[in-house]
Scaffold this active site. Structure first.
Site, PDB file in Angstrom:
ATOM      1  N   CYS A 195       0.917  -1.127  -0.065  1.00  7.83           N
ATOM      2  CA  CYS A 195      -0.077  -0.207  -0.080  1.00  7.83           C
ATOM      3  C   CYS A 195       0.842   1.328  -0.138  1.00  7.83           C
ATOM      4  O   CYS A 195       2.197   1.072   0.081  1.00  7.83           O
ATOM      5  CB  CYS A 195      -1.058  -0.011   1.208  1.00  7.83           C
ATOM      6  SG  CYS A 195      -0.274   0.640   2.669  1.00  7.83           S
ATOM      7  N   ARG A 250     -12.769   6.931   3.051  1.00  2.66           N
ATOM      8  CA  ARG A 250     -12.618   5.657   4.007  1.00  2.66           C
ATOM      9  C   ARG A 250     -12.688   5.803   5.349  1.00  2.66           C
ATOM     10  O   ARG A 250     -13.105   4.965   6.168  1.00  2.66           O
ATOM     11  CB  ARG A 250     -11.261   5.121   3.381  1.00  2.66           C
ATOM     12  CG  ARG A 250     -11.129   4.294   1.940  1.00  2.66           C
ATOM     13  CD  ARG A 250      -9.907   3.976   1.642  1.00  2.66           C
ATOM     14  NE  ARG A 250      -9.425   3.024   3.118  1.00  2.66           N
ATOM     15  CZ  ARG A 250      -8.101   3.001   3.336  1.00  2.66           C
ATOM     16  NH1 ARG A 250      -7.033   3.401   2.717  1.00  2.66           N
ATOM     17  NH2 ARG A 250      -8.179   2.201   4.362  1.00  2.66           N
TER      18      ARG A 250
END
Ligand code: UD1
Length: 431
Positions: free
Chosen positions: A120, A402
């Site tokens: 990520c 998110r």
């Protein structure tokens, strides 16, 4: 893809209620897999991440019922039976913490196939400590083609696990797995974050026997089964800290409610040191700043109760306008300065070298188009935009969605000029 536009310069006045913690909610949702009875979570944030996890849990057999209760959003998760022990790449890659279904699936069914989360944007973030912990508890683990194949044909057994360094995710994963293992488990060098305590509280309400959460040694006595329970998600200290920084950046007076000042004490001390007013209240904190310029202060991120890495980007935004030079050292994640070049587009003067960023305060920032790179980085750009001259437009705000619930509404209620520009449906997948 949506974008967020901010016209800087408005002072903030008002109250911001803080939501339940994303980072706790997603682990508590995962805990629901450990019982065939319903787990009723209140003070639930409604976020892209909780939605992603809901989709995965449904695939595994959960019935996920979201409703509005008298005190806010609630979710009831009920998994009478695990219908599948397979967590595919497409779902796990959307949200890294969904990897934590692995342990509960093994505990409940004796086997599981779960995708590795992949890399990520804030560093390599491996899961070696998770896998080592599960193996120590008796799981046989094989890795093939990006998947973890796990089995525990003879069941899971309590064991001593000493983590070589502190990991929030691995501590939680080990807890979630050990509660149904036979015998006693001792976790040493465990993470002490408030979300760990919240998870232990919820598991204990479900009938687990977890002691010592919030300290480096956690003792878990395995039980044969867990039951349903009702639990309120702990307040989101990162959301609270973010709005505290936003208020200090924009100036004015903002009262943060439904939260706890003690959970962000490391940040509040730095905000005070920089010259803004901080008043700790019974249900949160008030941040005040009149027109005076803030002073540069240094920070070092660390494990709780140190300065949270998830507030580093926001604090860097604050320091871009402070008087003097601030040194920001990141000790938790490599490569977590991706917001620095974006802040520089607004006129910030930042030099990054390894795990250290030097921020020399400038007189003013100027609005520009910028791009969100990860969840916390994206909100640092909004914070900078609050004090920049003219308009700042932040792209890729799916990162922001998110982890921040109704951000434009919460800031707008305090007088910020923030609006969402609707775009095409873009990818909602990332770290
Ligand atoms: C959690 C939080 C995240 C926060 C972080 C640190 C969630 C969903 N996320 O992430 O917002 O920034 O804690 O407070 O709760 N590591 C390994 N091997 C492992 C596990 C971790 O090397 O098996 C490393 C990581 O790369 C990192 C460090 O350990 O450098 C700490 O990571 P960890 O505490 O595990 O963070 P997360 O649980 O992923």
């Amino acid at each position: 893809m949506d974008r967020i536009a901010i016209v800087g310069g408005a002072r903030l006045h008002g109250e911001i209620p803080i939501s339940g913690a994303k980072n706790s909610a997603i682990k508590l949702m995962t805990a629901s897999l450990l019982t065939e009875e319903p787990l009723h979570l209140t003070n639930m944030p409604r976020l892209a991440d909780t939605r992603f996890l809901g989709t995965l849990l449904t695939r595994l057999g959960a019935i996920v019922d979201e409703r509005e209760g008298p005190a806010g959003s609630e979710t009831i998760l009920h998994t009478p039976e695990i219908v599948s022990s397979f967590a595919p790449y497409d779902l796990v890659r959307q949200m890294r913490a969904s990897f934590n279904v692995l342990g509960p699936l093994i505990a409940r069914t004796g086997q599981a196939k779960v995708s590795l989360p992949g890399g990520c944007t804030i560093g390599a973030r491996p899961v070696d400590l998770h896998l080592k912990a599960l193996e120590t508890l008796g799981a046989q683990i094989d890795l093939h083609e990006g998947y973890v194949y796990a089995q525990a044909p003879r069941g899971l057994k309590g064991a001593e696990i000493e983590f070589p360094f502190v990991s929030v995710g691995a501590t939680e994963h080990a807890m979630l797995t050990a509660v149904l293992a036979k015998g006693e488990t001792v976790l040493k060098n465990a993470a002490c974050e408030p979300e760990i305590v919240d998870l232990a509280d919820c598991l204990n309400k479900m009938g687990a026997r977890v002691e010592g959460a919030g300290t480096p040694v956690i003792r878990i006595t395995g039980v044969a089964r867990l039951s349903g329970a009702k639990h309120a998600v702990i307040t989101d200290r990162i959301e609270a800290g973010t709005y505290a920084v936003a208020a200090a950046m924009a100036g004015g007076e903002v009262r943060l409610t439904n939260t706890r000042a003690d959970l962000i004490e490391a940040l509040l001390l730095k905000i005070e040191e920089a010259g803004a007013g901080v008043e700790r209240t019974n249900d949160g904190v008030i941040i005040r700043r009149n027109g005076a310029r803030l002073k540069a202060v240094d920070i070092d991120t660390g494990v709780y109760p140190g300065f949270a890495t998830d507030l580093q980007a926001q604090f860097m935004a604050l320091m871009t306008l402070a008087e003097g030079e601030s040194v920001i050292r990141e000790h938790i994640f490599e490569n977590r300065f991706m917001h620095a070049p974006e802040l520089a587009r607004l006129g910030a003067d930042i030099t990054v070298s390894g795990g250290e960023a030097r921020v020399r305060g400038v007189e003013y920032l100027e609005g520009a188009q910028v791009m969100a790179t990860d969840l916390r980085a994206s909100v640092s750009l909004v914070i900078a935009g609050l004090a920049a001259r003219g308009e700042t437009v932040v792209g890729r705000v799916y990162h922001l969605d998110r982890g921040f619930e109704r951000l434009e509404e919460k800031l707008g209620a305090c007088g910020a000029n923030v609006r969402r520009i609707k775009g095409d449906a873009g990818p909602e997948t990332e770290d």
